[in-house]
Design an enzyme around this catalytic site. Structure first.
Site, short mmCIF file in Angstrom:
data_model
loop_
_atom_site.label_atom_id
_atom_site.label_comp_id
_atom_site.label_asym_id
_atom_site.label_seq_id
_atom_site.Cartn_x
_atom_site.Cartn_y
_atom_site.Cartn_z
N LYS A 51 0.80 -1.22 0.00
CA LYS A 51 0.00 0.00 0.00
C LYS A 51 0.84 1.28 0.00
O LYS A 51 0.41 2.32 -0.51
CB LYS A 51 -0.93 0.01 1.22
N SER A 302 0.94 -9.86 -0.97
CA SER A 302 0.75 -8.41 -0.90
C SER A 302 1.03 -7.79 0.46
O SER A 302 1.27 -6.59 0.55
CB SER A 302 -0.67 -8.05 -1.34
#
Length: 402
Positions: A51, A302
């Site tokens: 992110k 991720s």
């Protein structure tokens, strides 16, 4: 419109601030899936997830006047930390609105990067509504978690790294929730190597992108609880959907049990702590949700932000799902030597007793009897079945729980 130059410029902006994460080959997972498996370790990224790439790129596009007024975001997890860290790197005011029930560890981590944390609302939607209100009041910039071209370009830098690290890659698997990561990754990869196949992976408990592709537009779905909370987005982004529809070869779903088992595999076999959403691409590969073999495949892990209080539950759940932990109850005669006899049978079956609970009072317990509750460490589901059958053959009335 997004261009490859936007992604290249994003990478230049984040040099020295965002990690160039490793691409690690896994012999174990290659054998399991009958492919050559590589893992893109975004769980080792700054703040523990990808992110930070998108949020940093977005913040770097702000004018001097916009930087003075600061940024506002709403998140209960990875996006909060990414925005907070990115804001700290260039010294601008940052406010993150989080639900009141957000885990204390995530609140403290976000504050640790210097952000002002406002706890508002019981669910994310209420936090988002309040964040947008604050953004207007303070004339700040709202940093969207996924539906923003600058954010998408920042996430696309992962694609640049994958091509450099493995030029002959055939397939890339990526988690998808709101769609920012998948959109940026697919766009970048297809520009650099059009023959690459790109698949999105989401939890079957919250198949927002699957439904969007089916209805040919983003729609709001009803979701269930999922261990992959990082991609539990009820309505994908409008911008991200357009790129995913154009550049992604397919989206598949994985089950909760498959996610938890994969998290345990990663922890045990590769010593990698990966959150539920990050484990989804590898789960799709291990449980054959994608139609290929003998390919060079990259699974994007991720993020690795698993709340400490949940780690033991994840491990326990994974052990249960893989048949390595089981509990059962049985009734024995409350006489000397009876418990020892039962324990000998279990020992001969090579099951390890983790705990025993012994009680003489219960709805099924008659006078002169005792109910025994066992927790056993086992090898697999076949081993559990063998333990069950032997105990029945020995005359025990057993009830197994998993």
């Amino acid at each position: 419109m997004l261009t490859l130059q936007d992604v290249l410029q994003a990478r230049e902006k984040m040099k020295g601030t965002v990690h160039h994460t490793p691409l690690e080959h896994s012999q174990t997972f290659s054998q399991f899936s009958q492919n050559e498996v590589y893992m893109k370790l975004e769980n080792l990224q700054k703040t523990g997830s990808f992110k930070v790439r998108g949020s940093f790129n977005k913040i770097m596009t702000l004018s001097e006047e916009e930087r003075k007024r600061g940024v506002v975001a709403a998140s209960a997890g990875n996006h909060a930390q990414g925005v907070a860290y990115s804001s700290a790197m260039i010294g601008i005011p940052c406010t993150i609105v989080m639900p009141k029930g957000a885990p204390l560890s995530k609140v403290q981590a976000t504050q640790g990067y210097g952000a002002e944390v406002v706890l508002h609302g019981d669910v994310f939607d209420e936090s988002l509504e309040y964040a947008l209100q604050l953004q207007k009041e303070r004339e700040a910039t709202f940093v969207h978690p996924f539906d923003d071209l600058a954010v998408i370009a920042g996430q696309g830098t992962i694609g640049l790294e994958i091509i450099e690290q493995l030029p002959d890659v055939d397939v890339v698997l990526c988690p998808v929730g709101g769609g920012g990561l998948l959109a940026g990754l697919a766009f970048t990869l297809k520009q650099l190597k059009p023959s690459i196949q790109v698949y999105g992976v989401e939890s079957s408990a919250c198949p927002g992108m699957t439904e969007a592709l089916r209805q040919k537009k983003p729609v709001t779905i009803v979701s269930a609880d999922t261990i992959a909370d990082g991609i539990a987005v009820k309505k994908p982004g409008g911008i991200t959907y357009q790129y995913i529809e154009k550049y992604v070869d397919g989206v598949v779903c994985v089950e909760e049990t498959e996610i938890s088992r994969t998290m345990l595999y990663l922890l045990e076999r590769n010593k990698l702590l990966v959150e539920g959403s990050g484990a989804c691409p590898l789960a799709a590969l291990l449980y054959h949700k994608v139609p290929f073999k003998g390919k060079k495949v990259v699974a994007v892990l991720s993020g690795g932000n698993v709340d400490v209080t949940l780690i033991s539950r994840i491990i326990e759940r994974g052990l249960v799902e893989s048949g390595r932990f089981v509990t059962f109850t049985t009734i024995i005669s409350d006489k000397p030597g009876q418990l020892n006899k039962l324990l000998r049978i279990i020992a001969e079956l090579e099951a390890n007793v983790m705990s025993i609970h012994h009680q003489r009072i219960g709805a099924k317990v008659l006078p002169g009897q005792a109910e025994i509750h066992f927790s056993l460490e086992t090898k697999n589901q076949d081993h559990i079945h063998r333990v069950h059958q032997v105990l029945i053959n020995e005359g025990y009335d057993v009830e197994f729980f998993q």
